[in-house]
Design a protein around this motif. Structure first.
Motif, PDB file in Angstrom:
ATOM      1  N   UNK A 225       0.868  -1.181   0.000  1.00 56.63           N
ATOM      2  CA  UNK A 225       0.000   0.000   0.000  1.00 56.63           C
ATOM      3  C   UNK A 225       0.897   1.221   0.000  1.00 56.63           C
ATOM      4  N   UNK A 226       0.482   2.214  -0.747  1.00 62.86           N
ATOM      5  CA  UNK A 226       1.296   3.409  -0.863  1.00 62.86           C
ATOM      6  C   UNK A 226       1.567   4.027   0.508  1.00 62.86           C
ATOM      7  N   UNK A 227       0.650   3.823   1.459  1.00 61.45           N
ATOM      8  CA  UNK A 227       0.818   4.433   2.782  1.00 61.45           C
ATOM      9  C   UNK A 227       2.036   3.884   3.502  1.00 61.45           C
ATOM     10  N   UNK A 229       4.820   2.694   1.882  1.00 62.00           N
ATOM     11  CA  UNK A 229       5.913   2.580   0.919  1.00 62.00           C
ATOM     12  C   UNK A 229       7.207   3.130   1.494  1.00 62.00           C
ATOM     13  N   UNK A 282      -2.355   0.748 -10.618  1.00 63.30           N
ATOM     14  CA  UNK A 282      -3.261   1.487  -9.742  1.00 63.30           C
ATOM     15  C   UNK A 282      -2.482   2.629  -9.105  1.00 63.30           C
ATOM     16  N   UNK A 283      -3.027   3.833  -9.178  1.00 61.38           N
ATOM     17  CA  UNK A 283      -2.306   4.993  -8.650  1.00 61.38           C
ATOM     18  C   UNK A 283      -1.936   4.825  -7.180  1.00 61.38           C
ATOM     19  N   UNK A 284      -2.798   4.160  -6.415  1.00 60.31           N
ATOM     20  CA  UNK A 284      -2.582   4.066  -4.967  1.00 60.31           C
ATOM     21  C   UNK A 284      -1.893   2.780  -4.530  1.00 60.31           C
TER      22      UNK A 284
ATOM     23  N   UNK B 176     -11.517   2.766  -3.010  1.00 58.09           N
ATOM     24  CA  UNK B 176     -10.099   2.698  -3.371  1.00 58.09           C
ATOM     25  C   UNK B 176      -9.714   3.685  -4.470  1.00 58.09           C
ATOM     26  N   UNK B 177     -10.671   4.494  -4.933  1.00 57.40           N
ATOM     27  CA  UNK B 177     -10.353   5.341  -6.091  1.00 57.40           C
ATOM     28  C   UNK B 177     -10.965   6.738  -6.040  1.00 57.40           C
ATOM     29  N   UNK B 212      -6.570  12.326  -0.221  1.00 63.02           N
ATOM     30  CA  UNK B 212      -5.813  11.818  -1.366  1.00 63.02           C
ATOM     31  C   UNK B 212      -6.286  12.503  -2.642  1.00 63.02           C
ATOM     32  N   UNK B 214      -5.718  12.015  -6.890  1.00 61.71           N
ATOM     33  CA  UNK B 214      -5.152  11.289  -8.032  1.00 61.71           C
ATOM     34  C   UNK B 214      -5.058  12.239  -9.212  1.00 61.71           C
ATOM     35  N   UNK B 271       3.082  10.458   0.649  1.00 57.68           N
ATOM     36  CA  UNK B 271       3.722   9.655  -0.388  1.00 57.68           C
ATOM     37  C   UNK B 271       3.191  10.066  -1.753  1.00 57.68           C
ATOM     38  N   UNK B 272       4.085  10.581  -2.575  1.00 57.75           N
ATOM     39  CA  UNK B 272       3.720  10.910  -3.952  1.00 57.75           C
ATOM     40  C   UNK B 272       4.117   9.690  -4.783  1.00 57.75           C
ATOM     41  N   UNK B 294      -0.532   9.431 -10.813  1.00 56.63           N
ATOM     42  CA  UNK B 294       0.097   9.781  -9.550  1.00 56.63           C
ATOM     43  C   UNK B 294      -0.955   9.858  -8.448  1.00 56.63           C
ATOM     44  N   UNK B 295      -0.558   9.413  -7.275  1.00 56.14           N
ATOM     45  CA  UNK B 295      -1.358   9.569  -6.072  1.00 56.14           C
ATOM     46  C   UNK B 295      -0.559  10.448  -5.135  1.00 56.14           C
ATOM     47  N   UNK B 337      -9.634  10.224  -6.838  1.00 59.97           N
ATOM     48  CA  UNK B 337      -9.670  10.927  -5.560  1.00 59.97           C
ATOM     49  C   UNK B 337      -9.428  12.424  -5.673  1.00 59.97           C
ATOM     50  N   UNK B 372      -1.922   7.205   6.902  1.00 59.71           N
ATOM     51  CA  UNK B 372      -1.403   7.795   5.673  1.00 59.71           C
ATOM     52  C   UNK B 372      -2.148   7.310   4.435  1.00 59.71           C
ATOM     53  N   UNK B 373      -3.296   6.654   4.667  1.00 58.26           N
ATOM     54  CA  UNK B 373      -4.121   6.209   3.539  1.00 58.26           C
ATOM     55  C   UNK B 373      -5.457   6.946   3.564  1.00 58.26           C
TER      56      UNK B 373
END
Lengths: 430, 430
Positions: A225-227, A229, A282-284, B176-177, B212, B214, B271-272, B294-295, B337, B372-373
């Motif tokens: 998960x990006x969180x 990373x 997936x972006x996330x 999720x999006x 978030x 996107x 997180x980018x 990008x997220x 998002x 962070x999510x």
């Protein structure tokens, strides 16, 4: 010493006959552009060529490339797609009496992808004419040339002549990705005293050409998960790292140009091109995979398989400098061209003949140059020791949007090819 | 002052009832994992949830998200896909007498893509158990939580009880999006005194969460044959340039963490993530296009639309430093998002109740932390002024390969939710 020649009066008649055929020739070329013969879809264009050559009375041959018959050949390129519709077509003329020198008129029917269609002024497979330009994907590269081969013979026929030697008109596939189409024709037994390929070379003659290698680099890792990373776990960023390293590879390769006189004057004869990239879902999600496709080039004389090994070594070595890649080593796949460069030896009878034919057709000198693109000519030169003349019309935006070919140049080139046939093969009345 | 409480004996009965239901609950969770509810494909999982809630006697509601009804809402995220199968499902319980406080038990049914299936030890939608872990895409995020909501109520029912207040069991899409699923439920009128979302939070309570955004950056240019490529005309390389610049953006964003106490202790709260990239069509053509997804994240309190404008400005400014991009400006598309962060105010009755329920269920303290999510909780907190408790089981490899959730943790969480219902809503006999 060989001196090509035909009478001025005949040359003038040939020039006029080509001109008389131009309307039909351009219509034919447009029809060919309408067939969207991208890789894997060449067959409808080949069906058209087959029908047209058969209607002209040539002895016809066609076959799908058989990988088993070529895969042990040193000129073979690895292939990752089915060849069911990779159909080669050859129409052969045999004279009543074999007096002159034999000739292969070769061209490739496959075209490169269009890219985003909305970037074109008009749909890429709907040809149109504006000023002197015939537009459409493949118009220059090289359907105009394929048509020129056929219409040069037609122009002679209109005058009551046919070549006094065997001529094979070849329409091959896979020139833009492997070169296996021309190779397959060679392995099938086609051979001649000279070859002409009317690629869009701005009315010049290719003296030497690079070889080309394609490879795909696969990066795979363990996403999260990006969180959560951490740094360096991103497969896209790891791929970008390798792409950056390829600049060093490109620099080193181009530094060698000093050893290759036909390429020494170019700023960058070896273009290392990252032509395609794909990664992540997936972006996330931190991307777990990324692949990119690279095209690089070889100087004439360089061994393709050795070069491929060097590429693999380079990528593996580069990976050791990256925290993610060192534990997730990338995979290098060779998925297309593994084809060597060639040099056309100067002073051949074939070249002398083209020089005269060109000058007669265009009233200008024939220039020669090193080509930085792959050419099927390598098949004939390297593996059949045959002079291959890559010489064709003026074009613009090859592989780009709004590709086009000059119609006046098509006429000049067709005239030169018809003159070449008359000089090289000789003529007999029909 | 509010003091949540239930009798020790009842708490013990609830704990035992949850335990008694665990075999069925895990089977239910596995069945839910078997429905591959990636974006656009959530409907079969929702059909399953609908059937299960209806069979339990809840008053049922379901609808596809209607963009027109939410697109003017400040919490709306732009959407680029059809919502025909983006079905929300709600089952509602109403007591005979409304005595306690009402509750929404919310969960999302959508899961993120699997990535390359061959990287999984077993197929991602074929759940299996090993040691204490239930594996499968979505097992932790968050089908175990969705099931926990339903089975907490089931555990009470086995004891002859139902909540003495209205409870809405929500299964939403698009978490999720975009977050548009939860938003759509709010706009449809669902509201309560508190909300629980059993996201996989390792048995902690989310005190604050990032928002978030996107975005997708499109680079387009004019390609040429690789043989005539100048430098800087390659859309993939231009995209890589912009991706590099995003590191500066990320650094600047993270420097602001000092102003946000719940995030100041993280190394990189923002997180980018470049999660997806695609470009080019052909190794031997200079690529004319490249897009990347990008997220990025927002601190609580930051305005999403302002942040989006800043992103666009940043990309446009970065483009001026690149020879290709300056004449082929990139396009920034917001394609998911656009959702703000939130903070759960400390000391609410809802939180006090969860603290007691958690301690009773687990014999350990309830910790809180900054997430962070993205979380759908922002919908309830920001736009309905309702305390939303994001609190759920221990998991591993969320968004990664071999995602899994701890079965013992599921039992503890389900017990805590059942206790919460008993304390918050009160109970009445069936």
């Amino acid at each position: 010493m060989y001196k090509p020649a035909i009478k001025t009066e005949l040359a003038e008649k040939i020039r006029q006959s080509v001109k008389d055929g131009m309307i039909g020739q351009i219509e034919f070329t447009e029809e060919l552009v309408r067939k969207p013969s991208t890789r894997g879809q060449e067959h409808t264009a080949q069906d058209f060529i087959f029908k047209e050559l058969a209607a002209r009375g040539y002895a016809m041959d066609r076959w799908a490339i058989d990988v088993a018959s070529i895969e042990k050949h040193p000129g073979f390129s690895p292939v990752t797609v089915p060849y069911d519709n990779a159909i080669n077509v050859v129409g052969s003329h045999r004279p009543r009496e074999e007096k002159g020198r034999s000739l292969i008129l070769n061209g490739h029917v496959d075209v490169v992808p269009t890219g985003p269609v909305d970037m074109w002024d008009r749909p890429p497979f709907e040809p149109y004419i504006k000023d002197d330009w015939l537009y459409g994907r493949g118009s220059g590269d090289m359907k105009a040339g394929l048509a020129a081969n056929i219409f040069a013979l037609d122009a002679l026929k209109r005058l009551g002549y046919q070549p006094a030697a065997t001529v094979h008109v070849q329409s091959v596939t896979e020139e833009e990705c492997t070169g296996n189409g021309a190779l397959s024709a060679l392995v099938r037994g086609y051979s001649a005293d000279a070859v002409i390929i009317p690629e869009p070379e701005d009315e010049g003659l290719v003296r030497a050409s690079v070889g080309v290698i394609w490879f795909r680099v696969h990066v795979k890792g363990h996403p999260v998960h990006v969180a959560t990373a951490g740094s360096g776990e991103n497969a896209i960023e790891a791929a970008i790292f390798l792409i950056g390293k390829l600049k060093d590879y490109e620099k080193a390769r181009n530094a060698l140009k000093v050893n290759h006189p036909h390429f020494a004057d170019y700023e960058k004869p070896i273009n290392v091109n990252v032509g395609k990239i794909e990664g992540g879902d997936w972006a996330s999600s931190v991307p777990a995979w990324c692949s990119f496709d690279v095209r690089t080039a070889l100087y004439p004389g360089e061994d393709a398989r050795q070069a491929a090994q060097q590429i693999e070594d380079f990528i593996n070595e580069a990976a050791t400098g990256h925290s993610f890649l060192v534990s997730n080593p990338p995979d290098v796949e060779f998925n297309g061209f593994m084809a060597e460069g060639f040099e056309l030896e100067a002073g051949s009878d074939a070249e002398k003949t083209l020089t005269l034919a060109h000058t007669t057709a265009t009233a200008s000198e024939l220039t020669t140059f090193g080509s930085m693109a792959y050419l099927d000519a390598r098949v004939f030169v390297l593996y059949d020791n045959t002079p291959c003349l890559v010489y064709g019309p003026i074009s613009k935006s090859i592989h780009g949007y709004n590709e086009a070919v000059s119609i006046e140049s098509i006429e000049r080139i067709t005239t030169a090819i018809a003159l070449y046939i008359a000089m090289w093969c000789g003529l007999e009345s029909i």
